[in-house]
Design an enzyme around this catalytic site. Structure first.
Site, PDB file in Angstrom:
ATOM      1  N   ASN A 173      -3.174   6.491  -2.329  1.00 35.64           N
ATOM      2  CA  ASN A 173      -2.883   6.445  -0.920  1.00 35.64           C
ATOM      3  C   ASN A 173      -2.190   7.551  -0.642  1.00 35.64           C
ATOM      4  OD1 ASN A 173      -4.193   4.134  -0.880  1.00 35.64           O
ATOM      5  ND2 ASN A 173      -2.451   2.832  -0.450  1.00 35.64           N
ATOM      6  N   GLU A 226      -2.505   0.714  -9.809  1.00 31.39           N
ATOM      7  CA  GLU A 226      -1.100   1.468  -9.912  1.00 31.39           C
ATOM      8  C   GLU A 226       0.012   0.754 -10.201  1.00 31.39           C
ATOM      9  OE1 GLU A 226      -2.365   5.230  -6.898  1.00 31.39           O
ATOM     10  OE2 GLU A 226      -0.940   3.534  -6.206  1.00 31.39           O
ATOM     11  N   HIS A 267      -0.275  -2.039  -7.431  1.00 28.48           N
ATOM     12  CA  HIS A 267      -0.872  -1.695  -6.228  1.00 28.48           C
ATOM     13  C   HIS A 267      -2.711  -1.732  -6.778  1.00 28.48           C
ATOM     14  CE1 HIS A 267      -2.585   1.319  -3.253  1.00 28.48           C
ATOM     15  NE2 HIS A 267      -2.800   0.227  -2.701  1.00 28.48           N
ATOM     16  N   SER A 285       0.793  -1.064  -0.038  1.00 24.91           N
ATOM     17  CA  SER A 285       0.008  -0.149  -0.086  1.00 24.91           C
ATOM     18  C   SER A 285       0.845   1.303  -0.091  1.00 24.91           C
ATOM     19  CB  SER A 285      -0.979   0.062   1.357  1.00 24.91           C
ATOM     20  OG  SER A 285      -1.899  -0.899   0.991  1.00 24.91           O
TER      21      SER A 285
HETATM   22  N1  CAA Z   1     -17.152 -11.653  -7.117  1.00 30.12           N
HETATM   23  C1  CAA Z   1     -18.338 -11.702  -7.758  1.00 30.12           C
HETATM   24  N2  CAA Z   1     -19.221 -10.722  -7.357  1.00 30.12           N
HETATM   25  C2  CAA Z   1     -19.001  -9.831  -6.490  1.00 30.12           C
HETATM   26  C3  CAA Z   1     -17.641  -9.966  -5.535  1.00 30.12           C
HETATM   27  C4  CAA Z   1     -16.687 -10.841  -6.055  1.00 30.12           C
HETATM   28  N3  CAA Z   1     -15.614 -11.037  -5.423  1.00 30.12           N
HETATM   29  N4  CAA Z   1     -17.723  -8.850  -4.711  1.00 30.12           N
HETATM   30  C5  CAA Z   1     -18.805  -8.195  -4.779  1.00 30.12           C
HETATM   31  N5  CAA Z   1     -19.658  -8.764  -5.822  1.00 30.12           N
HETATM   32  C6  CAA Z   1     -20.811  -8.323  -6.451  1.00 30.12           C
HETATM   33  C7  CAA Z   1     -21.870  -8.175  -5.258  1.00 30.12           C
HETATM   34  O1  CAA Z   1     -22.517  -9.574  -4.833  1.00 30.12           O
HETATM   35  C8  CAA Z   1     -22.811  -7.345  -5.882  1.00 30.12           C
HETATM   36  O2  CAA Z   1     -23.661  -7.883  -6.680  1.00 30.12           O
HETATM   37  P1  CAA Z   1     -25.478  -7.607  -6.712  1.00 30.12           P
HETATM   38  O3  CAA Z   1     -25.184  -6.153  -7.160  1.00 30.12           O
HETATM   39  O4  CAA Z   1     -25.773  -8.493  -7.768  1.00 30.12           O
HETATM   40  O5  CAA Z   1     -25.812  -7.917  -5.394  1.00 30.12           O
HETATM   41  C9  CAA Z   1     -21.930  -6.261  -6.600  1.00 30.12           C
HETATM   42  O6  CAA Z   1     -20.698  -7.225  -6.828  1.00 30.12           O
HETATM   43  C10 CAA Z   1     -21.844  -5.212  -5.952  1.00 30.12           C
HETATM   44  O7  CAA Z   1     -21.237  -5.455  -4.665  1.00 30.12           O
HETATM   45  P2  CAA Z   1     -21.525  -4.602  -3.339  1.00 30.12           P
HETATM   46  O8  CAA Z   1     -23.008  -4.885  -3.203  1.00 30.12           O
HETATM   47  O9  CAA Z   1     -20.764  -5.010  -2.159  1.00 30.12           O
HETATM   48  O10 CAA Z   1     -21.233  -3.242  -4.000  1.00 30.12           O
HETATM   49  P3  CAA Z   1     -21.687  -1.638  -3.375  1.00 30.12           P
HETATM   50  O11 CAA Z   1     -22.627  -1.075  -4.587  1.00 30.12           O
HETATM   51  O12 CAA Z   1     -22.121  -1.942  -2.149  1.00 30.12           O
HETATM   52  O13 CAA Z   1     -20.404  -1.062  -3.450  1.00 30.12           O
HETATM   53  C11 CAA Z   1     -17.940  -0.761  -2.823  1.00 30.12           C
HETATM   54  C12 CAA Z   1     -19.341  -1.518  -2.732  1.00 30.12           C
HETATM   55  C13 CAA Z   1     -17.613  -0.849  -4.469  1.00 30.12           C
HETATM   56  C14 CAA Z   1     -16.866  -1.379  -2.027  1.00 30.12           C
HETATM   57  C15 CAA Z   1     -18.296   0.692  -2.292  1.00 30.12           C
HETATM   58  O14 CAA Z   1     -18.733   0.824  -1.102  1.00 30.12           O
HETATM   59  C16 CAA Z   1     -17.120   1.804  -2.502  1.00 30.12           C
HETATM   60  O15 CAA Z   1     -16.615   2.062  -3.525  1.00 30.12           O
HETATM   61  N6  CAA Z   1     -16.363   1.824  -1.332  1.00 30.12           N
HETATM   62  C17 CAA Z   1     -15.261   2.599  -1.045  1.00 30.12           C
HETATM   63  C18 CAA Z   1     -14.171   1.343  -0.982  1.00 30.12           C
HETATM   64  C19 CAA Z   1     -12.696   2.143  -1.019  1.00 30.12           C
HETATM   65  O16 CAA Z   1     -12.432   3.337  -0.998  1.00 30.12           O
HETATM   66  N7  CAA Z   1     -11.691   1.200  -1.353  1.00 30.12           N
HETATM   67  C20 CAA Z   1     -10.322   1.609  -1.427  1.00 30.12           C
HETATM   68  C21 CAA Z   1      -9.742   1.339   0.060  1.00 30.12           C
HETATM   69  S1  CAA Z   1      -8.184   1.748  -0.057  1.00 30.12           S
HETATM   70  C22 CAA Z   1      -7.129   0.805  -0.711  1.00 30.12           C
HETATM   71  O17 CAA Z   1      -7.744  -0.318  -0.965  1.00 30.12           O
HETATM   72  C23 CAA Z   1      -5.749   0.934  -0.849  1.00 30.12           C
HETATM   73  C24 CAA Z   1      -4.964   0.477   0.197  1.00 30.12           C
HETATM   74  O18 CAA Z   1      -3.717   0.041  -0.355  1.00 30.12           O
HETATM   75  C25 CAA Z   1      -5.318   0.280   1.852  1.00 30.12           C
HETATM   76  P1  NAD Z   2      -4.493  -9.860   4.935  1.00 28.61           P
HETATM   77  O1  NAD Z   2      -3.817  -9.935   6.340  1.00 28.61           O
HETATM   78  O2  NAD Z   2      -6.046 -10.148   4.790  1.00 28.61           O
HETATM   79  O3  NAD Z   2      -3.755 -11.044   4.246  1.00 28.61           O
HETATM   80  C1  NAD Z   2      -2.370 -11.213   4.118  1.00 28.61           C
HETATM   81  C2  NAD Z   2      -2.204 -12.629   4.229  1.00 28.61           C
HETATM   82  O4  NAD Z   2      -0.623 -12.767   3.874  1.00 28.61           O
HETATM   83  C3  NAD Z   2      -2.263 -13.563   5.422  1.00 28.61           C
HETATM   84  O5  NAD Z   2      -3.269 -14.586   4.816  1.00 28.61           O
HETATM   85  C4  NAD Z   2      -1.196 -14.070   5.719  1.00 28.61           C
HETATM   86  O6  NAD Z   2      -1.193 -15.430   6.225  1.00 28.61           O
HETATM   87  C5  NAD Z   2      -0.359 -13.933   4.479  1.00 28.61           C
HETATM   88  N1  NAD Z   2       0.981 -13.998   4.565  1.00 28.61           N
HETATM   89  C6  NAD Z   2       1.828 -13.325   5.671  1.00 28.61           C
HETATM   90  N2  NAD Z   2       3.162 -13.753   5.433  1.00 28.61           N
HETATM   91  C7  NAD Z   2       3.181 -14.384   4.574  1.00 28.61           C
HETATM   92  C8  NAD Z   2       4.249 -14.981   3.698  1.00 28.61           C
HETATM   93  N3  NAD Z   2       5.565 -15.035   4.136  1.00 28.61           N
HETATM   94  N4  NAD Z   2       4.005 -15.624   2.670  1.00 28.61           N
HETATM   95  C9  NAD Z   2       2.718 -16.002   2.398  1.00 28.61           C
HETATM   96  N5  NAD Z   2       1.966 -15.585   2.941  1.00 28.61           N
HETATM   97  C10 NAD Z   2       1.983 -14.740   3.793  1.00 28.61           C
HETATM   98  O7  NAD Z   2      -4.037  -8.666   4.393  1.00 28.61           O
HETATM   99  P2  NAD Z   2      -4.607  -7.653   2.865  1.00 28.61           P
HETATM  100  O8  NAD Z   2      -5.608  -6.571   3.512  1.00 28.61           O
HETATM  101  O9  NAD Z   2      -4.889  -8.718   2.094  1.00 28.61           O
HETATM  102  O10 NAD Z   2      -3.285  -6.775   2.749  1.00 28.61           O
HETATM  103  C11 NAD Z   2      -2.134  -7.582   1.929  1.00 28.61           C
HETATM  104  C12 NAD Z   2      -1.182  -6.623   1.269  1.00 28.61           C
HETATM  105  O11 NAD Z   2      -2.082  -5.786   0.180  1.00 28.61           O
HETATM  106  C13 NAD Z   2      -0.826  -5.437   2.323  1.00 28.61           C
HETATM  107  O12 NAD Z   2       0.626  -5.271   1.805  1.00 28.61           O
HETATM  108  C14 NAD Z   2      -1.581  -4.227   2.143  1.00 28.61           C
HETATM  109  O13 NAD Z   2      -0.765  -3.135   2.620  1.00 28.61           O
HETATM  110  C15 NAD Z   2      -1.920  -4.253   0.689  1.00 28.61           C
HETATM  111  N6  NAD Z   2      -3.244  -3.779   0.367  1.00 28.61           N
HETATM  112  C16 NAD Z   2      -4.078  -3.859   1.218  1.00 28.61           C
HETATM  113  C17 NAD Z   2      -5.464  -3.216   0.993  1.00 28.61           C
HETATM  114  C18 NAD Z   2      -6.824  -3.425   2.006  1.00 28.61           C
HETATM  115  O14 NAD Z   2      -7.768  -2.330   1.817  1.00 28.61           O
HETATM  116  N7  NAD Z   2      -6.660  -4.353   2.846  1.00 28.61           N
HETATM  117  C19 NAD Z   2      -5.455  -2.640  -0.294  1.00 28.61           C
HETATM  118  C20 NAD Z   2      -4.214  -2.295  -1.017  1.00 28.61           C
HETATM  119  C21 NAD Z   2      -3.347  -2.876  -0.776  1.00 28.61           C
END
Ligand code: CAA
Ligand code: NAD
Length: 391
Positions: free
Chosen positions: A195, A151, A139, A118
């Protein structure tokens, strides 16, 4: 250029299972690897559910797609016949460096290692692997099948061919909600584009969270402040991403950007108690009745008047300007588009073009009120010169 057929997804958690699902749907042979069978099984269960849902909608043949999947708990042997590894293990530098080394030591001489970190430096992850030119970043955003953005990041040593292959693989992965958007990231800086731009919002959110806890304001009232203008309110989103991930991410920014990224006390306490959000069933919220029940609760709650979306937009604009200052993206259109594709919320530049003077003042005040000097507006924002940097 190598023809990519075999993909290994490392880490079968939240992200790894989503990445494996879309890779299988793209037609790649996928090996899903984790450290223990129970983690692999949990990931496979999620994939099966997703694929079967799509079969019920007539969108694919589940047996055919699931036939693309193999699993393993031994990376060194599983990587032998693989063209690209997409890594989604926990957000810890030493773990990412170790698995990168194992991949380069045991995989074929053309294998590419793409990290889904991330925040962390791709250059550092690849540095001691023996083949830094074959390491890059890919990413994704959570949930992978639904969020359009990927990304693709160039580390300082990433070769052109590695970067091009990673771009091609990213472009080939389907998205269930619109067309994929692939953002090339030109410089390896903490948090890349989306991010990074959203990072200091966590400083502000963290300050709000700790104030709310002190005043015993229920979390749904904080989320009600977002008033349905964000797809998820700040507490819900933090739970959804994972509170442990939030702490790892903020600690990394604390080391690399500013000490103001100290994670909020409430989040550190929740993590210490094992409450990591949606994935453990408890975080800010109790997830036992599912996300919809939480959303309903926030809809009925009275706004607390503590979390202000205009502050958020100003913070985003400021960080977007820092991204431009550092040369991470070539112009603000990519930043806005990536934010929309990665977070389903508009980026700040559209509105920021007309509001930067007012928002600069607002940030000066917010930095004083919170004691967080990182929130002060940067030169590019204060001068308004970013308006000339669209492409
Ligand atoms: N496979 C198949 N279908 C799937 C699925 C999957 N894995 N996951 C979901 N679906 C389907 C659902 O069943 C649903 O189907 P129906 O419409 O037929 O019921 C459809 O896809 C839509 O799913 P949701 O109802 O869950 O969707 P929603 O309209 O409630 O929206 C969301 C969900 C898109 C997540 C929305 O809430 C959103 O945009 N949230 C913000 C999420 C966000 O900001 N993400 C970024 C986080 S930061 C990050 O990721 C980076 C990092 O490094 C931490
Ligand atoms: P998670 O905790 O759901 O999953 C991580 C998995 O990695 C676990 O199943 C763990 O057992 C496994 N693991 C740990 N060490 C390992 C190793 N040495 N070899 C193989 N598997 C190992 O975490 P997550 O949310 O899926 O995040 C995973 C990565 O993706 C992180 O780097 C996180 O920053 C990034 N990421 C997370 C998000 C988010 O919204 N959660 C979004 C984008 C990127």
């Amino acid at each position: 250029m190598v023809d990519i057929k075999n993909v290994l997804v490392l880490g079968a958690g939240l992200m790894g299972s989503g990445i494996a699902q879309v890779s299988m749907m793209a037609g790649y042979n996928v090996t899903l690897v984790d450290v223990e069978q129970r983690f692999v099984d949990k990931g496979v269960k999620g994939i099966e559910e997703g694929v079967k849902k799509l079969e019920a909608k007539g969108q694919l043949n589940a047996a055919e797609v699931l036939g693309k999947l193999k699993t393993s708990i031994d990376l060194a042997s599983a990587v032998k016949n693989v063209d690209i590894v997409i890594e989604a293990v926990i957000e810890k530098m030493e773990v990412k460096k170790q698995v990168c080394k194992t991949v380069m030591a045991n995989g074929p001489s053309h294998v590419i290692f793409a990290s889904n970190t991330s925040t962390m430096s791709i250059t550092e992850i690849g540095k001691d692997s023996g083949a830094p030119e074959r390491a890059c970043g890919m990413h994704f955003f959570n949930p992978v099948p639904l969020m359009r953005c990927i990304e693709v990041i160039r580390g300082a040593s990433t070769s052109d061919s590695t970067f091009e292959i990673a771009m091609k693989v990213a472009e080939s992965l389907p998205c269930l909600r619109g067309k994929r958007y692939i953002a090339p990231v030109l410089k390896d800086r903490p948090g890349f584009i989306v991010n990074r731009m959203n990072a200091p919002v966590q400083i502000y959110m963290g300050w709000v969270f700790d104030q709310a806890r002190e005043k015993q304001i229920p979390w749904e009232r904080i989320d009600a402040d977002a008033g349905g203008k964000m797809p998820m309110g700040p507490c819900l989103l933090a739970d959804y991403v994972g509170l442990d991930t939030m702490v790892h991410v903020m600690n990394y920014y604390k080391e690399t950007l500013s000490s103001d990224f100290e994670p909020p006390k409430i989040v550190k306490d929740l993590v210490a108690a094992g409450n990591l959000g949606a994935k453990t069933g408890k975080g800010f919220y109790d997830w036992s009745k599912g996300r919809e029940a939480i959303v309903e609760k926030t809809k009925k709650a009275e706004p607390a008047g503590m979390f202000d979306l205009v502050n958020t937009m100003a913070i985003l604009l400021n960080e977007g300007c820092r991204i431009l200052e550092e040369g991470v993206a070539s112009g603000f259109k990519i930043i806005d588009d990536a934010n929309m594709a990665g977070m389903n919320t508009p980026g700040p530049f559209g509105a920021g073009k007309n509001n930067w003077q007012e928002w600069s003042k607002l940030l000066e005040d917010l930095a004083k009120k919170t004691g967080k000097s990182y929130l002060k507006p940067c030169d590019l924002m204060k001068s308004g010169k970013f308006t000339e940097m669209r492409k």
